[in-house]
Design an enzyme around this catalytic site. Structure first.
Site, PDB file in Angstrom:
ATOM      1  CG  HIS A  69      -1.321   6.595  -1.806  1.00 57.78           C
ATOM      2  ND1 HIS A  69      -2.471   6.421  -2.549  1.00 57.78           N
ATOM      3  CD2 HIS A  69      -1.600   6.124  -0.572  1.00 57.78           C
ATOM      4  CE1 HIS A  69      -3.404   5.872  -1.788  1.00 57.78           C
ATOM      5  NE2 HIS A  69      -2.899   5.688  -0.577  1.00 57.78           N
ATOM      6  CB  ILE A 124       3.071   9.618  13.466  1.00 59.61           C
ATOM      7  CG1 ILE A 124       4.515   9.995  13.817  1.00 59.61           C
ATOM      8  CG2 ILE A 124       2.156  10.837  13.518  1.00 59.61           C
ATOM      9  CD1 ILE A 124       5.188  10.891  12.828  1.00 59.61           C
ATOM     10  CG  HIS A 142      -1.944   1.064   1.267  1.00 57.03           C
ATOM     11  ND1 HIS A 142      -3.107   0.952   1.997  1.00 57.03           N
ATOM     12  CD2 HIS A 142      -2.003   2.285   0.678  1.00 57.03           C
ATOM     13  CE1 HIS A 142      -3.825   2.052   1.864  1.00 57.03           C
ATOM     14  NE2 HIS A 142      -3.158   2.886   1.070  1.00 57.03           N
ATOM     15  CG  ASP A 185      -1.505   4.969   3.389  1.00 65.41           C
ATOM     16  OD1 ASP A 185      -1.689   5.043   2.154  1.00 65.41           O
ATOM     17  OD2 ASP A 185      -2.334   5.384   4.222  1.00 65.41           O
ATOM     18  CD  GLN A 194      -9.017   8.142  -0.487  1.00 65.21           C
ATOM     19  OE1 GLN A 194      -9.233   8.433  -1.659  1.00 65.21           O
ATOM     20  NE2 GLN A 194      -8.112   7.237  -0.137  1.00 65.21           N
ATOM     21  CG  HIS A 224      -5.295   2.746   6.088  1.00 69.07           C
ATOM     22  ND1 HIS A 224      -6.616   2.832   6.438  1.00 69.07           N
ATOM     23  CD2 HIS A 224      -5.174   3.466   4.936  1.00 69.07           C
ATOM     24  CE1 HIS A 224      -7.262   3.552   5.542  1.00 69.07           C
ATOM     25  NE2 HIS A 224      -6.407   3.937   4.620  1.00 69.07           N
TER      26      HIS A 224
END
Length: 399
Positions: free
Chosen positions: A62, A254, A60, A278, A142, A216
């Site tokens: 981006h 975090i 995962h 992510d 999103q 996630h």
């Protein structure tokens, strides 16, 4: 080409082998043992007493290095793959954001072009479509204008457009989402629960209809809620209670601080946890202003404190983690053993993605995807199918 990696501390599925030697022929591991392997003419690679691990698998991600997969350019794909290779990633799943159908179809086209040209970065293991079928209330960063319910004519068209879609994340409580999960399963695509307001009972139905992974964990999903007088367990509790459900976690320290990292490990175990970055385009970049998603139309964010935030600092807007950071945090913050931390970023994601037959462990017959790192978890060398795609120093010598 034959390569012999010597003087390493190899992390296998069973133990750490000190003074280990690995022999690689034509991109495959053909032997691994303590001591020496007789291989005349092989190129010698001295690991210098450092750890030799299976290559990290990020299912995962981006973006990174100032690029995002939603930029929809071949150059962005290749730059992201090269950026994450510097931190030990040898295999990754390019991940989209919620978008119009036309943008998703364009992404499929760009993926195929980039995959053919990708020779210096982490390999692509297929696309992960994150959205657009989400609960508006759990959208996170999103874009809400693209969020919608599953549309069979739309998702069937998208899936028919490319054989490279390997996973799709959606909210299972939406109208049509169970049928969507069944269709994904019929097409060999991993269905994952994400950005969802589902309750426990919805997740049970989701698993019965093809969903097997929690995207996630803790981010963009429900916990315990009340509806009128009654209390309901949410997706987080369902992920803990349903033993067969895999979870992925952003172990940047975090998104999930140390106590939560420890709790996830305690209840799910390394065999059910995949560590993910992510990461957005800010991974591998200095702090400052950035953009989540397409560089022209995406959301402006600010990177500080090791995470991306909305400009008003009201919430997180994405991760800037790299794979080495995930492993370091699981060991140093969560107190997990090094072999288990490695399992969570190699063997477990390989199993989840259905590629464990060739990746995810230092095992004879598998692809020679490896990462060499030191006691501080600093990556020194990244190897894909026996070829070095990143090195921080020259460890080679004549054989």
């Amino acid at each position: 080409m034959n390569t012999k990696i010597i003087n390493g501390r190899a992390i296998t599925p069973y133990r750490i082998i000190d003074n280990c030697c690995l022999l690689v022929i034509d991109g495959k591991i053909v032997d691994i043992r303590q001591g020496d392997i007789d291989a005349p003419g092989a190129e010698i690679f001295d690991a210098g007493g450092r750890y030799v691990s299976p290559g990290f698998i990020d299912l995962h991600v981006h973006g990174g290095g100032g690029h995002d997969f939603m930029d929809n350019t071949v150059e962005a794909y290749l730059a992201i793959a090269e950026t994450h290779a510097r931190y030990g990633t040898t295999t990754l799943c390019p991940t989209t954001l919620t978008a119009e159908k036309a943008d998703l179809l364009k992404t499929l086209e760009i993926y195929e072009q980039a995959d053919r040209r990708n020779s210096r970065g982490a390999q692509f293991a297929g696309l992960h479509l994150e959205g657009p079928y989400f609960a508006l209330n759990q959208r996170g960063a999103q874009d809400p204008k693209y969020i919608r319910n599953p549309d069979p004519s739309e998702y069937r068209e998208i899936l028919a457009a490319s054989p490279h879609i390997r996973r799709w994340s959606a909210a299972p409580e939406l109208p049509g989402a169970l049928e969507f999960g069944c269709y994904l399963r019929s097409q060999g695509v991993l269905a994952a629960v994400a950005h969802t307001d589902a309750v426990y009972e919805d997740v049970v139905e989701a698993i019965e209809n093809g969903y097997t992974l929690a995207t996630h964990l803790y981010s963009g999903m429900s916990g315990v809620t009340r509806r009128e007088c009654f209390r309901y367990a949410g997706v987080i509790e369902a992920a803990y209670l349903l033993d067969e459900m895999d979870v992925e976690i952003i172990a940047d320290g975090i998104h999930l601080p140390a106590p939560l990292l420890r709790m996830v490990h305690k209840f799910k175990g390394a065999h059910r946890i995949a560590l993910i970055t992510d990461a957005m385009r800010g991974a591998g970049m200095p702090p400052g202003e950035s953009v989540l998603g397409n560089k022209e139309t995406g959301l402006k964010v600010i990177i500080e404190d090791g995470v991306a935030k909305l400009p008003d600092r009201s919430s997180f807007a994405g991760s800037v983690a790299t794979a080495d950071r995930l492993v370091r945090n699981m060991v140093q913050l969560a107190g997990v053993s090094l072999p288990e931390a490695i399992q969570m970023i190699t063997a477990t994601p390989a199993r989840i993605m259905g590629i464990y037959d060739r990746k995810g462990s230092l095992t004879i017959g598998k692809d020679a995807d490896m990462v060499i790192f030191d006691e501080k978890f600093t990556v020194k060398t990244t190897i894909v199918k026996g070829g070095t795609i990143y090195t921080a120093a020259d460890h080679r010598k004549a054989g």
